[in-house]
Motif scaffolding. Structure first.
Motif, PDB file in Angstrom:
ATOM      1  N   HIS A  40      23.575  40.052 133.891  1.00  0.00           N
ATOM      2  CA  HIS A  40      22.113  39.994 133.870  1.00  0.00           C
ATOM      3  C   HIS A  40      21.595  38.993 134.886  1.00  0.00           C
ATOM      4  N   ALA A  41      22.144  37.798 134.875  1.00  0.00           N
ATOM      5  CA  ALA A  41      21.670  36.763 135.792  1.00  0.00           C
ATOM      6  C   ALA A  41      21.904  37.160 137.246  1.00  0.00           C
ATOM      7  N   ARG A  42      23.041  37.774 137.527  1.00  0.00           N
ATOM      8  CA  ARG A  42      23.332  38.174 138.911  1.00  0.00           C
ATOM      9  C   ARG A  42      22.384  39.289 139.355  1.00  0.00           C
ATOM     10  N   THR A  43      22.038  40.183 138.436  1.00  0.00           N
ATOM     11  CA  THR A  43      21.094  41.240 138.788  1.00  0.00           C
ATOM     12  C   THR A  43      19.698  40.660 139.012  1.00  0.00           C
ATOM     13  N   TYR A  81      26.547  43.551 126.162  1.00  0.00           N
ATOM     14  CA  TYR A  81      26.038  43.066 127.442  1.00  0.00           C
ATOM     15  C   TYR A  81      25.349  44.144 128.274  1.00  0.00           C
ATOM     16  N   GLY A  82      24.856  45.217 127.651  1.00  0.00           N
ATOM     17  CA  GLY A  82      24.340  46.307 128.466  1.00  0.00           C
ATOM     18  C   GLY A  82      22.910  46.731 128.256  1.00  0.00           C
ATOM     19  N   ASP A  83      22.292  46.402 127.124  1.00  0.00           N
ATOM     20  CA  ASP A  83      20.973  46.955 126.819  1.00  0.00           C
ATOM     21  C   ASP A  83      19.913  46.566 127.844  1.00  0.00           C
ATOM     22  N   TRP A  84      20.024  45.390 128.436  1.00  0.00           N
ATOM     23  CA  TRP A  84      19.021  44.919 129.385  1.00  0.00           C
ATOM     24  C   TRP A  84      18.911  45.822 130.617  1.00  0.00           C
ATOM     25  N   SER A 108      16.066  48.362 130.826  1.00  0.00           N
ATOM     26  CA  SER A 108      14.692  47.873 130.934  1.00  0.00           C
ATOM     27  C   SER A 108      14.399  47.205 132.272  1.00  0.00           C
ATOM     28  N   LEU A 109      15.259  47.388 133.252  1.00  0.00           N
ATOM     29  CA  LEU A 109      14.995  46.814 134.571  1.00  0.00           C
ATOM     30  C   LEU A 109      13.734  47.429 135.171  1.00  0.00           C
ATOM     31  N   PRO A 110      12.962  46.650 135.920  1.00  0.00           N
ATOM     32  CA  PRO A 110      11.671  47.135 136.430  1.00  0.00           C
ATOM     33  C   PRO A 110      11.779  47.956 137.715  1.00  0.00           C
ATOM     34  N   GLU A 155      30.334  54.306 138.100  1.00  0.00           N
ATOM     35  CA  GLU A 155      31.638  54.340 137.430  1.00  0.00           C
ATOM     36  C   GLU A 155      31.590  53.825 135.991  1.00  0.00           C
ATOM     37  N   ARG A 156      30.485  54.055 135.330  1.00  0.00           N
ATOM     38  CA  ARG A 156      30.354  53.653 133.931  1.00  0.00           C
ATOM     39  C   ARG A 156      29.668  54.781 133.164  1.00  0.00           C
ATOM     40  N   GLN A 157      30.210  55.145 132.003  1.00  0.00           N
ATOM     41  CA  GLN A 157      29.632  56.194 131.178  1.00  0.00           C
ATOM     42  C   GLN A 157      29.278  55.607 129.811  1.00  0.00           C
ATOM     43  N   PRO A 158      28.023  55.267 129.592  1.00  0.00           N
ATOM     44  CA  PRO A 158      27.602  54.672 128.318  1.00  0.00           C
ATOM     45  C   PRO A 158      27.739  55.670 127.168  1.00  0.00           C
ATOM     46  N   ALA A 159      27.608  55.164 125.972  1.00  0.00           N
ATOM     47  CA  ALA A 159      27.682  56.013 124.790  1.00  0.00           C
ATOM     48  C   ALA A 159      26.527  57.012 124.788  1.00  0.00           C
ATOM     49  N   ALA A 160      26.825  58.234 124.361  1.00  0.00           N
ATOM     50  CA  ALA A 160      25.799  59.264 124.291  1.00  0.00           C
ATOM     51  C   ALA A 160      24.663  58.803 123.379  1.00  0.00           C
ATOM     52  N   GLY A 161      23.435  58.981 123.838  1.00  0.00           N
ATOM     53  CA  GLY A 161      22.279  58.608 123.045  1.00  0.00           C
ATOM     54  C   GLY A 161      21.846  57.171 123.188  1.00  0.00           C
ATOM     55  N   SER A 162      22.643  56.346 123.871  1.00  0.00           N
ATOM     56  CA  SER A 162      22.265  54.951 124.073  1.00  0.00           C
ATOM     57  C   SER A 162      21.179  54.869 125.147  1.00  0.00           C
ATOM     58  N   PRO A 163      20.437  53.751 125.216  1.00  0.00           N
ATOM     59  CA  PRO A 163      19.403  53.618 126.261  1.00  0.00           C
ATOM     60  C   PRO A 163      19.965  53.805 127.666  1.00  0.00           C
TER      61      PRO A 163
END
Length: 367
Positions: free
Chosen positions: A123-126, A152-155, A158-160, A167-175
């Motif tokens: 988050h801080a690096r982004t 460590y992923g929900d933020w 909500s990035l503006p 190369e990342r596949q989040p859980a189905a239905g997650s934000p």
């Protein structure tokens, strides 16, 4: 154990990142290698866009204010793209290279942050990328364990600014599942490997794999799916792999388990994630009297250094460079597209298929 070029590149990048800039002579002293070696490393890393090089010194690319190569003149779009990657070497070096090349073709500037697989710092690096002027971001979170996306992923959702996952596949239905993403289909890659070994006449291959990255976790689940597709049962439990330099005793235990499976006739073929582990496993097996491919047909996963083994290793090659390229092109499209007022173009999940590169480590078909 002798340090690999990838490990030395990691240390070199770490030193430059900490200092902002450094002279080649200073880096040679810090790394304990010759200036010729450092100059060669710097040339390689600068060619990938990971460092800037000027008059015997190198600097971290995030400090650049000049346009990216290829963006001068009328071709420059003025876009600034941010990229967060867990590493600048091994697997992600090619992803970064593809992104850098696509950004240059679009006349955009790409700035980079590295998380070193510390997801708590993503988050801080982004936020640092956004503060540096990034109008859109490419993000490969530094997740290592199954619980990291939730922790460590929900933020990210909500990035503006427009965001593309790499190369990342989040859980189905997650934000995060509603974001654009570009990924390699590692399950398909595992199926390619197992199908090749079975066609050569082997029974169900063993899997020896790590569990410390999203790719490793997907390779493990893909192994179970591939066996089901092929109508096979695993000959035994997956052998957990660990880096030999970090946990030599555990690595030796894993190699001994693989040797026992071969000697006892449980398996004649194996898939190993990743390349570095596979090369070290082959070396140790040879010392224990197990030969590749005579006694064990073997396929590595990643294809970063597999071709450099004494017996060149057949390997699954995810389309790393293309992942970076397509993700950057998608991000540029999001930033420049104009549509009907009030409409939001549909998000995309782009999945690219790995290839199997056949070399010497599987031998001839069994008769």
């Amino acid at each position: 154990m002798r340090e690999s070029a990838a490990e030395r590149h990691d240390r070199l990048l770490g030193l430059v990142r900490e200092r902002g800039s450094a002279r080649v002579s200073e880096l040679a002293s810090q790394l304990g290698v010759s200036p010729v070696t450092v100059r060669r490393d710097v040339e390689d890393l600068a060619g990938r866009g990971l460092l800037d090089r000027v008059h015997g010194s190198v600097s971290w690319p995030q400090d650049r204010t000049a346009p990216a190569p290829g963006s001068a003149g009328g071709a420059r779009s003025g876009l600034v793209l941010g990229m967060l990657a867990p590493s600048a070497t091994y697997y992600f070096a090619e992803v970064i290279r593809g992104a850098h090349e696509a950004a240059a073709r679009a006349g955009a500037r790409l700035i980079l942050r590295i998380s070193d697989y510390r997801p708590e710092e993503d988050h801080a690096r982004t936020q640092g990328l956004l503060a540096a002027g990034a109008e859109g971001v490419l993000i490969a979170p530094g997740w290592r364990r199954p619980g990291d996306p939730a922790a460590y992923g929900d933020w990210i959702a909500s990035l503006p600014v427009p965001t593309v996952l790499l190369e990342r596949q989040p859980a189905a239905g997650s934000p995060l599942d509603a974001l654009d993403r570009v990924c390699s289909d590692h399950r398909h890659g595992v199926l390619l490997a197992l199908r090749h070994l079975v066609k050569l006449g082997h029974g169900a291959p063993l899997l020896m794999a790590r569990a410390d990255s999203p790719t490793a976790v997907t390779v493990r689940s893909g192994y179970e799916e591939a066996l089901a597709v092929l109508g096979l049962r695993a000959p035994q439990d997956v052998i957990g792999s660990v880096p030999a330099d970090q946990a030599p005793d555990a690595f030796e235990e894993a190699v001994q388990a693989l040797r026992e499976a071969v000697v006892s006739g449980v398996a004649t073929a194996a898939l190993i994630h990743n390349d570095v582990d596979a090369i070290q496993v082959v070396q140790r097996l040879a010392e224990l009297g197990v030969r590749v491919p005579q006694d064990l047909a073997l396929i590595a996963y990643d294809d970063e250094v597999a071709a450099l083994a004494d017996t060149p290793l057949t390997a699954v090659a995810p389309p790393k460079r293309e992942v970076g390229r397509h993700a950057t092109e998608l991000l540029v499209e999001r930033l420049t597209q104009t549509g009907e007022p009030g409409t939001v173009p549909p998000r995309r999940h782009l999945t690219l298929l790995p290839q199997l590169r056949v070399r010497s480590s599987c031998g001839d078909p069994l008769t």
